[in-house]
Scaffold this active site. Structure first.
Site, PDB file in Angstrom:
ATOM      1  CG  ASP A 106      -2.477   0.025   0.945  1.00  0.00           C
ATOM      2  OD1 ASP A 106      -2.871   0.547  -0.335  1.00  0.00           O
ATOM      3  OD2 ASP A 106      -3.209  -0.271   1.694  1.00  0.00           O
TER       4      ASP A 106
ATOM      5  CG  HIS B 289      -1.437   2.893  -3.574  1.00  0.00           C
ATOM      6  ND1 HIS B 289      -2.207   3.096  -4.897  1.00  0.00           N
ATOM      7  CD2 HIS B 289      -2.049   2.004  -3.091  1.00  0.00           C
ATOM      8  CE1 HIS B 289      -2.887   2.109  -5.099  1.00  0.00           C
ATOM      9  NE2 HIS B 289      -2.958   1.378  -3.945  1.00  0.00           N
TER      10      HIS B 289
ATOM     11  CB  SER C 251     -10.751   1.086  -0.381  1.00  0.00           C
ATOM     12  OG  SER C 251     -10.836  -0.330  -0.367  1.00  0.00           O
TER      13      SER C 251
ATOM     14  CG  HIS D 148      -7.280   3.197   3.442  1.00  0.00           C
ATOM     15  ND1 HIS D 148      -7.268   3.606   2.028  1.00  0.00           N
ATOM     16  CD2 HIS D 148      -6.699   2.146   3.648  1.00  0.00           C
ATOM     17  CE1 HIS D 148      -6.750   2.544   1.733  1.00  0.00           C
ATOM     18  NE2 HIS D 148      -6.115   1.668   2.405  1.00  0.00           N
TER      19      HIS D 148
END
Lengths: 337, 292
Positions: free
Chosen positions: A13, A16, A167, A196
């Site tokens: 992750d 990103h 998400s 998140h």
């Protein structure tokens, strides 16, 4: 004490946050530190998983093969995990090579209402004797009953756990409680939660998930992830242990690992920026942030308007191309207010 | 030119049933048999209500009636088509394969319909391929230096039936094969997204190409001409973002609205592959009727 499996996607992750530019050296150094700390699963790869390097979601600096083999060489006790989205990745082109590279845990993901696209992939991984979880992304977009139905499908394909992802960082604790409780009572397999931090809820949401029966929790060093970042791993571990859960992780060593990550892996520590808040409120995938910022600048439109428009169109992760269309449309209508 | 060309449809799902509705409008084609596995399925009921001859005998319906058709549309799945293709061949029946089996000659009518006509098994690639490959072909023709092509399709969840979902890997591999073979670009990637939003989204496809230099204005006309060519068989094909050059990459975005025959118009993915298949079948029909 209730045991919690910690799955750490810092090196997946987190990609990103750096436009998928994590290097071999960065993978090696953090994988080693996480392994030493006793993290159960270290997830590695392009931000959108194996086979996802693309213009659409970002071209990676290193190939999947390099990322995975480097991690493998540096993990002794921790299992090596990957994220895999059917539609991006295929069994032939991506899962088979990942098995050859030494991956232990496959997290096969789909948008929260599309679990049946994961069937072939989950079944295949099971036949290869590897561990496999089902992952339902953007899970805030489905009503609880549908989420349970989709999770049951993954269970029927042979998944050994189902992880729901927040998400867009859109959940409040009561949303997590409702969903995790429903999943734990419906499924025979383990349930997990991936938070998140768009609205500042990630750690608390994760704790609530554990209290409601989730036994797999995802967290990243310093929250290193898309947009506002993920659940901050070292905080999560500290909080869980204080609340009487057992993660098997050494506190000092995970604190060391997060220091190493801050120093060696990230350009900046994720914070909740203005666009991230809007991403959370509009329920749009956190991973869109960098693309939205770039495209909004290019077309001189307000990134917050872009997020709300994307939210109205209910785009899912993977539809990054729509950002340009929405920005062009806003630009035609007069750009910034 | 008295009689129509006889075609059978194998597979009574979304694709097969929508094909049937289109064939019923054709001046050249006649559906002699609509074949499924279960009389109570929605597709079979629909066909029956339209007065079309139906069978629930699957492949046996063709095996046991050798003269039943000149051509079959195989709208089952890649796995089944691999078993059926040799049967069609041995019976002298032409096949238009709607599945991503990678067996027959791949065809996008706007690019290579001539290749299809010389073949006994024609593969319609995929819905995303039918939407994107003609545009990728135009880009590569105008910009031979393109080093990489990527196509991304997003479709409404409701337009993706169980066959599509079970075949998602084959979808990607066949779209990529079609892209490589028809554009000549070696390095390609295909991505598929399913979006469950309600009301349903129209099928949308983005074509990206990596290239160092590009005079983007020179692309407008060829791209629009190709869109016009595609509209002769898919009226709802529209360029929504004309070529944009940014950051070493060209991007074109198209949207496909269907005719709304069997499924609503958002299912442009079904429409485009079916319209393309009908275009090929009608060419076969013209060829055969000329010979008679």
């Amino acid at each position: 004490m209730q045991k919690i499996i910690i799955s750490d996607p810092t090196l997946r992750d987190g990609n990103h946050a750096v436009r998928h530019q994590l290097s071999r050296e960065q993978i090696a150094i953090y994988a080693k530190a996480a392994d030493l700390a006793g993290v159960s699963i270290v997830e590695v790869g392009h931000g959108n998983g194996i086979g996802a390097s693309s213009i659409q979601v970002g071209l990676a600096k290193e190939t999947d093969e390099v990322l995975l083999r480097t991690a493998r060489e540096n993990l002794k006790k921790s299992k090596l995990g990957v994220h895999c989205i059917p539609g991006f990745a295929t069994v032939e082109a991506n899962i088979k090579p990942a098995i050859a590279a030494g991956v232990d845990v496959f997290r096969i993901a789909s948008h929260c209402t599309e679990a049946d696209t994961t069937r072939n992939h989950i079944e295949f991984v099971r036949t290869q004797g590897k561990e496999v979880f089902g992952v339902l992304m953007m899970s805030h977009m489905a009503p609880v009953e549908i989420l349970v139905e989709e999770a049951l499908k993954m269970e029927s394909y042979g998944a050994e756990a189902v992880v729901i992802m927040d998400s867009a960082g859109a959940y409040f604790p009561k949303d997590v409680e409702e969903r995790i409780t429903a999943l734990c009572s419906a499924l025979k397999i383990q349930v997990g939660f991936h938070g998140h931090n768009n609205l500042g809820m990630a750690v608390y949401n994760s704790l609530v998930a554990a209290q409601c029966g989730a036994t797999i929790l995802d967290g990243c060093a310093r929250g290193f992830g898309a947009g506002a970042g993920n659940t901050q791993l070292e905080v999560l571990v500290a909080v869980l242990e204080r609340e009487g859960f057992s993660t098997g992780i050494d506190l000092y060593k995970i604190l060391d690992a997060s220091d190493i990550a801050e120093r060696e892996v990230m350009k900046e520590i994720p914070t909740i920026k203005s666009t991230s808040i809007v991403s959370g409120l509009s329920g749009v995938f956190s991973g869109f942030m960098r693309h939205v910022d770039r495209v909004s600048k290019e077309y001189n439109v307000d990134p917050r308007d872009v997020f709300f428009k994307l939210g109205e169109r209910k785009v899912v992760a993977g539809q990054e191309d729509v950002i340009v269309e929405v920005a062009l449309d806003l630009a035609k209508k007069g750009g910034k207010k | 030119m008295s009689k129509k060309y006889k075609v059978a449809i194998l597979g009574s799902g979304n694709i097969g049933t929508d094909l049937l509705m289109k064939i019923l409008r054709s001046d050249l084609l006649e559906c002699s048999l609509f074949i499924g596995r279960n009389f109570s399925s929605a597709g079979m009921q629909k066909a029956s209500s339209l007065g079309v001859k139906i069978s629930d005998q699957s492949i046996d319906a063709i095996k046991n009636n050798p003269g039943c058709c000149d051509l079959v549309f195989d709208a089952t799945t890649a796995k089944f088509h691999k078993m059926y293709a040799p049967i069609f061949k041995s019976m002298g029946i032409k096949a238009i394969d709607m599945t991503p089996s990678q067996i027959g000659t791949i065809c996008s009518p706007a690019i290579n319909i001539e290749d299809a006509l010389g073949s006994e098994n024609v593969n319609m690639i995929t819905c995303g391929g039918q939407a994107s490959i003609p545009m990728a072909y135009v880009l590569k023709k105008c910009l031979p230096d393109i080093s990489y092509i990527e196509v991304v399709s997003s479709i409404a969840s409701r337009s993706a039936g169980p066959g599509t979902r079970a075949n998602i890997d084959e979808y990607i591999m066949n779209t990529e094969k079609g892209l490589r073979d028809l554009t000549g670009c070696k390095h390609v990637k295909a991505i598929l997204n399913l979006n469950p939003a309600l009301p349903c989204i129209d099928m949308q496809t983005t074509i990206f190409a990596k290239v160092e230099n590009c005079d983007v204005e020179k692309l407008f006309k060829p791209v629009e001409e190709m869109a016009e060519k595609i509209r002769t068989y898919v009226p709802g094909y529209k360029v929504v973002v004309p070529p944009v050059f940014e950051n070493g990459r060209v991007m074109v975005m198209v949207r496909v609205q269907g005719l709304g025959d069997y499924l609503p118009s958002y299912a442009g993915n079904l429409d485009i592959i079916n319209c393309a298949a009908i275009a090929v079948a009608e060419e076969f029909a013209k060829q055969a009727l000329m010979e008679r």
